[in-house]
Design an enzyme around this catalytic site. Structure first.
Site, PDB file in Angstrom:
ATOM      1  N   LYS A   1      -2.994  -9.068  -0.828  1.00  0.00           N
ATOM      2  CA  LYS A   1      -3.958  -8.934  -1.925  1.00  0.00           C
ATOM      3  C   LYS A   1      -4.113 -10.268  -2.649  1.00  0.00           C
ATOM      4  CE  LYS A   1      -3.253  -3.977  -2.457  1.00  0.00           C
ATOM      5  NZ  LYS A   1      -2.498  -2.881  -3.032  1.00  0.00           N
TER       6      LYS A   1
ATOM      7  N   GLN B   1       1.331  -1.521  -7.825  1.00  0.00           N
ATOM      8  CA  GLN B   1       1.546  -1.095  -6.435  1.00  0.00           C
ATOM      9  C   GLN B   1       2.396   0.177  -6.397  1.00  0.00           C
ATOM     10  OE1 GLN B   1       0.019  -2.599  -3.851  1.00  0.00           O
ATOM     11  NE2 GLN B   1       0.909  -1.223  -2.358  1.00  0.00           N
TER      12      GLN B   1
ATOM     13  N   ASP C   1      -7.987   0.271  -8.953  1.00  0.00           N
ATOM     14  CA  ASP C   1      -7.587   1.243  -7.932  1.00  0.00           C
ATOM     15  C   ASP C   1      -8.413   2.526  -8.061  1.00  0.00           C
ATOM     16  OD1 ASP C   1      -5.530   0.583  -6.089  1.00  0.00           O
ATOM     17  OD2 ASP C   1      -4.013   0.646  -7.674  1.00  0.00           O
TER      18      ASP C   1
HETATM   19  N1  GUN Z   1       0.119   1.944  -2.182  1.00  0.00           N
HETATM   20  C1  GUN Z   1      -0.486   2.252  -1.022  1.00  0.00           C
HETATM   21  N2  GUN Z   1      -1.827   2.138  -1.143  1.00  0.00           N
HETATM   22  C2  GUN Z   1      -2.071   1.740  -2.402  1.00  0.00           C
HETATM   23  C3  GUN Z   1      -3.258   1.441  -3.120  1.00  0.00           C
HETATM   24  O1  GUN Z   1      -4.390   1.536  -2.623  1.00  0.00           O
HETATM   25  N3  GUN Z   1      -3.081   1.062  -4.416  1.00  0.00           N
HETATM   26  C4  GUN Z   1      -1.853   0.982  -4.999  1.00  0.00           C
HETATM   27  N4  GUN Z   1      -1.797   0.615  -6.280  1.00  0.00           N
HETATM   28  N5  GUN Z   1      -0.731   1.262  -4.354  1.00  0.00           N
HETATM   29  C5  GUN Z   1      -0.851   1.628  -3.070  1.00  0.00           C
END
Ligand code: GUN
Length: 284
Positions: free
Chosen positions: A54, A98, A121
């Site tokens: 990311k 996350q 998100d």
């Molecule tokens: N963990 C797995 N996929 C995601 C996601 O799309 N966003 C976040 N914040 N955590 C994750």
């Protein structure tokens, strides 16, 4: 006949070029540089890889990005205080925590603490509500990435049988909502579904978000179906793989997404899109 492989990397590269150009235009017009903060708590190796990807994607797109690494024994109030700080930081347009979080932390309390306008998100209940009624601010990254792939590949959804395996808040539920909004006829399957192969064989578009390597076998797929693999697993040899038995299902499906190189890269691309949208909203 072997299925067409839907190339997430190629689609992502084209979409990211557009995002980069929009970000540059925003910065030139207003001085605003889109900014993303990613918080990771603990040392989950998969999460560490996602977070690194990311950050790299942000840098490549000309965004400002920070990664905040907190130890695995962090208390909930410390995490909430960090979010409160980022909420006031004008350089930060998107905040992502996350998941999964360590067990001492209440995931829903953390999600609720992220201001909806920085919730890239799209997990905050307010944003989830907007998505459900069809007037969204942000779309959740993974389902939005899947819809983008279908759109760019020219795969119609309206009137078609769409089957989603998995009902998580991150993927399964919002995926079903987006397919429904695109006028698909949607069925959601889960661990209590009876006669699963019978249901999945109805699908013109089959989306698997289970998290088990080899879960979707060729006998579960209708001839000519489009198969979207959201799984991100390690097989017995430790190799990254999806939920779908790729080799066998490729012989039945008309199109299929690989893992890696499919949905995963699109998820990050849609995160960039959401962060850019959050920054653009500041300029209005
Ligand atoms: N963990 C797995 N996929 C995601 C996601 O799309 N966003 C976040 N914040 N955590 C994750």
């Amino acid at each position: 006949m072997a299925a067409k492989i839907i190339d997430g990397k190629k689609i992502s590269a084209a979409v990211r070029e557009e995002i980069k150009a929009r970000a540059a235009a925003l910065t030139e017009r207003t001085g605003i540089v889109p900014g993303l903060a990613v918080i990771i708590v603990g040392e989950n190796p998969a999460s560490q890889v996602y977070v690194r990807n990311k950050k790299k994607a942000c840098e490549d797109a000309g965004f400002y990005s920070v990664v905040i690494e907190l130890p695995g024994d962090t208390e909930q109030k410390t995490l909430l205080a960090k979010i409160a700080e980022l909420k006031e930081d004008p350089r930060i347009h998107g905040i992502l925590v996350q998941l999964p979080l360590p067990e001492q932390i209440d995931e829903q309390a953390v999600i609720a603490a992220i201001p909806p306008e920085k919730d890239v998100d799209a997990f905050h209940p307010e944003n989830v509500g907007h998505i459900l009624i069809g007037d969204h601010r942000f779309l959740p990254c993974t389902p939005a990435g899947v819809m983008k792939m279908l759109e760019i590949e020219g795969i119609p959804v309206a009137g078609r049988e769409c089957v989603v395996i998995g009902r998580s808040n991150i993927v399964g539920k919002p995926m079903a909502v987006l397919l429904l909004q695109a006028n698909g006829t949607v069925t959601v399957c889960h661990s209590r579904t009876k006669n699963l192969p019978e249901v999945t064989r109805r699908a013109d578009i089959l989306v698997s978000a289970v998290g088990k390597a080899g879960f979707v076998t060729a006998d579960m797929v209708k001839e000519g179906a489009v198969v979207i693999d959201v799984g991100m697993n390690r097989n017995a040899e430790g190799k990254l793989c999806g939920d779908v038995d790729f080799a066998a299902v490729s012989e039945v499906a008309s199109a299929i997404t690989p893992v890696p190189g499919g949905v995963g890269v699109m998820t990050i691309t849609m995160l960039l899109e959401n962060t850019l949208r959050a920054a653009e909203a500041k300029a209005l």
